[in-house]
Structure formats: C-alpha cells, structure tokens
Design an enzyme around this catalytic site. Structure first.
Site, PDB file in Angstrom:
ATOM      1  N   GLU A 238     -30.575   9.016 -12.458  1.00 46.89           N
ATOM      2  CA  GLU A 238     -29.979   7.715 -12.142  1.00 46.89           C
ATOM      3  C   GLU A 238     -28.849   7.931 -11.157  1.00 46.89           C
ATOM      4  O   GLU A 238     -28.393   9.059 -10.950  1.00 46.89           O
ATOM      5  CB  GLU A 238     -29.483   7.031 -13.425  1.00 46.89           C
ATOM      6  CG  GLU A 238     -28.331   7.723 -14.135  1.00 46.89           C
ATOM      7  CD  GLU A 238     -26.960   7.181 -13.710  1.00 46.89           C
ATOM      8  OE1 GLU A 238     -26.856   6.028 -13.268  1.00 46.89           O
ATOM      9  OE2 GLU A 238     -25.980   7.939 -13.814  1.00 46.89           O
TER      10      GLU A 238
ATOM     11  N   SER B 104     -22.462  10.108 -15.798  1.00 49.23           N
ATOM     12  CA  SER B 104     -22.053  10.207 -14.409  1.00 49.23           C
ATOM     13  C   SER B 104     -21.651  11.645 -14.096  1.00 49.23           C
ATOM     14  O   SER B 104     -22.462  12.558 -14.253  1.00 49.23           O
ATOM     15  CB  SER B 104     -20.930   9.210 -14.117  1.00 49.23           C
ATOM     16  OG  SER B 104     -20.666   9.128 -12.726  1.00 49.23           O
TER      17      SER B 104
ATOM     18  N   HIS C 215     -25.252   4.115 -14.853  1.00 48.43           N
ATOM     19  CA  HIS C 215     -24.288   3.205 -14.240  1.00 48.43           C
ATOM     20  C   HIS C 215     -24.741   1.744 -14.299  1.00 48.43           C
ATOM     21  O   HIS C 215     -25.866   1.418 -13.975  1.00 48.43           O
ATOM     22  CB  HIS C 215     -24.053   3.584 -12.779  1.00 48.43           C
ATOM     23  CG  HIS C 215     -23.320   4.865 -12.603  1.00 48.43           C
ATOM     24  ND1 HIS C 215     -23.966   6.081 -12.545  1.00 48.43           N
ATOM     25  CD2 HIS C 215     -21.987   5.128 -12.489  1.00 48.43           C
ATOM     26  CE1 HIS C 215     -23.062   7.044 -12.385  1.00 48.43           C
ATOM     27  NE2 HIS C 215     -21.865   6.493 -12.345  1.00 48.43           N
TER      28      HIS C 215
END
Length: 310
Positions: A211, A116, A280
């Site tokens: 992503e 992330s 995620h």
C-alpha cells in the site's frame, strides 16, 4: 515455491488493564494528538506508559537514533509492558534497525503495532526476531480520533482473542486465483528501501500486501519495477494491494495506475487483488503479519486462517 521459515512465534494476547507502551521510533509527534490517542487507549480499558523520549525532537525525528532505539528496546524487553504501539510513523524507523538486538528480542515475542514507515520494523521483527507483528493504527492517528467502530473492534478482537474479522473484502481483481501463504509487507515506498540491505523482505511463498499514499503512478511503476528486477516478485503466492490513496496522478483516473500494476504482474500466474482497506486513509484494518492467510481474488476476500496471538 519455498515458504517463509521458520514459523513465526505469536505474542501473548492483551487483557483488560494490561500496560501498553507508546514509542516514537520515527518522526517527531505532536503532543496533543498523542495525549488524545493515549486517552482513547485508557478509555478502552488499558493502562498506558508513554516513553520518556516519545515527545523528543531532533531535526525531523523523535530524538536521536540511539535514544529511539534504546527506548524501543527497553519497552520491548520490559515484562510489565504487554504491547508496544507506535505514536506515529513519518520517517526514521530504518535508521534504528541496525541498533536493535534482534536475537535478544526473539526470546520474548510481544505485540507491536504500527504502519507506514513502521513497516520496516514490522517486517524486521517478523524476519529477524521471528515474531508475528501487527500492521495497523497508530496512537496519534487513528486512536486520536480517526477510527471507524468496525476497524477498532477488529483490532481489539485481534489483539485480545487472536481473531478479528474472519475476512476482509476488496473491490478489484487484477489476476484471478486462490492462494495461501504467510502475510507480509506494508508501505511500498518504504519497503523498496530495504533492497540491498540485511532487512530486505524474504518474499518466497508469501502473500505480499502493498500500500502507499500520495505516490504518482510513474513512481509506483518505478518501485514495482525495482522489486521485480530484484527478484522479489518471482516466488510469491499472491499479491494484495491496499487502497493506494492519492496514487491516481493528476487525472485522478484509476485506469492509469491499474494498467501499471497489470503490466508489471502480467508474467506471473499468482492472484493479484486491489483495494484492501488497510494502510493509509480509509479504515486501516489491522493485519497480522506472519500469519497464514488465503487470498481469493474470485470471491475478492482475504481470509485470516489462524489466531494472531497466543
């Protein structure tokens, strides 16, 4: 198409009983989840050292930029610490990038694990320090109770032997083809913020993994358009998207998001796949950034072609 150079160095592998340092380079973290994640690491046979400032709070961050950068550097340069895992992500990793001494870090590669917002650190260690880094689970997240047995086994094998699962499958082919290249990337909305900075990705010859979570299709369009207009999609070997959880928009229809991606990559000849179970939500399989992989969108697999550690 020029490959990424030089070839990244691989960190030493983990052994049972090794010391893992846990840091919070970004957002503040909850103590209960952090303690549960550390307990799981200990159950798996490792020793754990939580950073002195890992539970600090400064506004929405885990302490000041200077404190977070200092603790990260201290853990990475301590020879007793064999790996450094992020407590969580959130926001804030980009603020510490200018405070890190990458030439000093380049001399001693070390396993660094996160995802992330930590995508900024992962790719900076790869490009600025020349190490392989690991996109994957965080201590107060998956280690605290959201780990599938298969994903955990893959990660442990990757870090202790250099080889996890031979390949990961994905369900959708957006453009057919087969390509090899060094893997890099991470969270799209984070990586796009590096454009115009010294930490922008060098995507030449790479297999780019992208992503995200909770971004509406028009925002995905905006971010991919930004990358395209910056030239970062031009010289790739291939692209593999994650599952893009929560990115379908109000209709919850994948057709809109897939049409956005298809349109933006319509002028390129390299393979494009969608749905890799990394990032995620889902199983969040670990990815060794900087290693050579093969993307085959005909067979719908991403294959790991080399060991991730020494």
């Amino acid at each position: 198409m020029a490959p990424l150079t030089p070839i990244p160095r691989k960190p030493p592998r983990l052994h049972p009983g090794d010391l893992i340092g846990v840091v919070s380079p970004a957002a503040a973290v909850g103590e209960d989840a952090l303690r549960r994640g550390c307990a799981e690491l200990e159950r798996l046979g490792f020793t754990v050292r939580i950073g002195n400032h890992a539970l600090d709070r400064h506004r929405f961050l885990a302490g000041t930029d200077q404190a977070r950068a200092h603790e990260l550097m201290t853990m990475l340069r301590d020879p007793a610490v064999r790996a450094v895992f992020c407590s969580r992500a959130g926001y804030g990793s980009g603020r510490v990038l200018p405070l890190l001494d990458f030439p000093a870090l380049a001399r001693h590669p070390k396993i660094f694990l996160g995802y992330s917002d930590a995508s900024l650190l992962l790719n900076a260690f790869l490009q600025q320090a020349g190490w392989v880094s690991f996109h994957g689970p965080v201590v107060a997240g998956e280690f605290a109770g959201r780990f599938s047995p298969r994903s955990r086994e893959h990660l442990l094998n990757l870090l202790t032997t250099g080889r996890g699962e031979e390949h990961l499958s994905f369900p959708l082919t957006l453009r057919e083809g087969v390509a090899e290249g060094r893997l890099l990337g991470g969270c799209l909305s984070v990586l796009v913020t590096t454009l115009g900075t010294p930490f922008a990705l060098d995507t030449r010859g790479a297999i780019l993994f992208l992503e995200d979570v909770g971004e509406k299709p028009y925002r995905i369009d905006r971010m991919l358009t930004h990358l395209k207009q910056a030239g970062q999609l031009d010289d790739l070997a291939g692209v593999i998207f994650g599952e893009m959880s929560g990115c379908l928009g109000e209709t919850n229809d994948p057709a809109l998001l897939l049409s956005v991606i298809n349109d933006l990559f319509s002028g390129y000849s390299y393979p494009v796949g969608f749905g890799l179970p990394a990032g995620h939500h889902g199983e969040n399989f670990a990815l060794p950034l900087g290693t050579t992989v093969r993307l085959d969108t005909r067979l719908q697999v991403l294959t790991f072609l080399e060991s991730a550690v020494e």
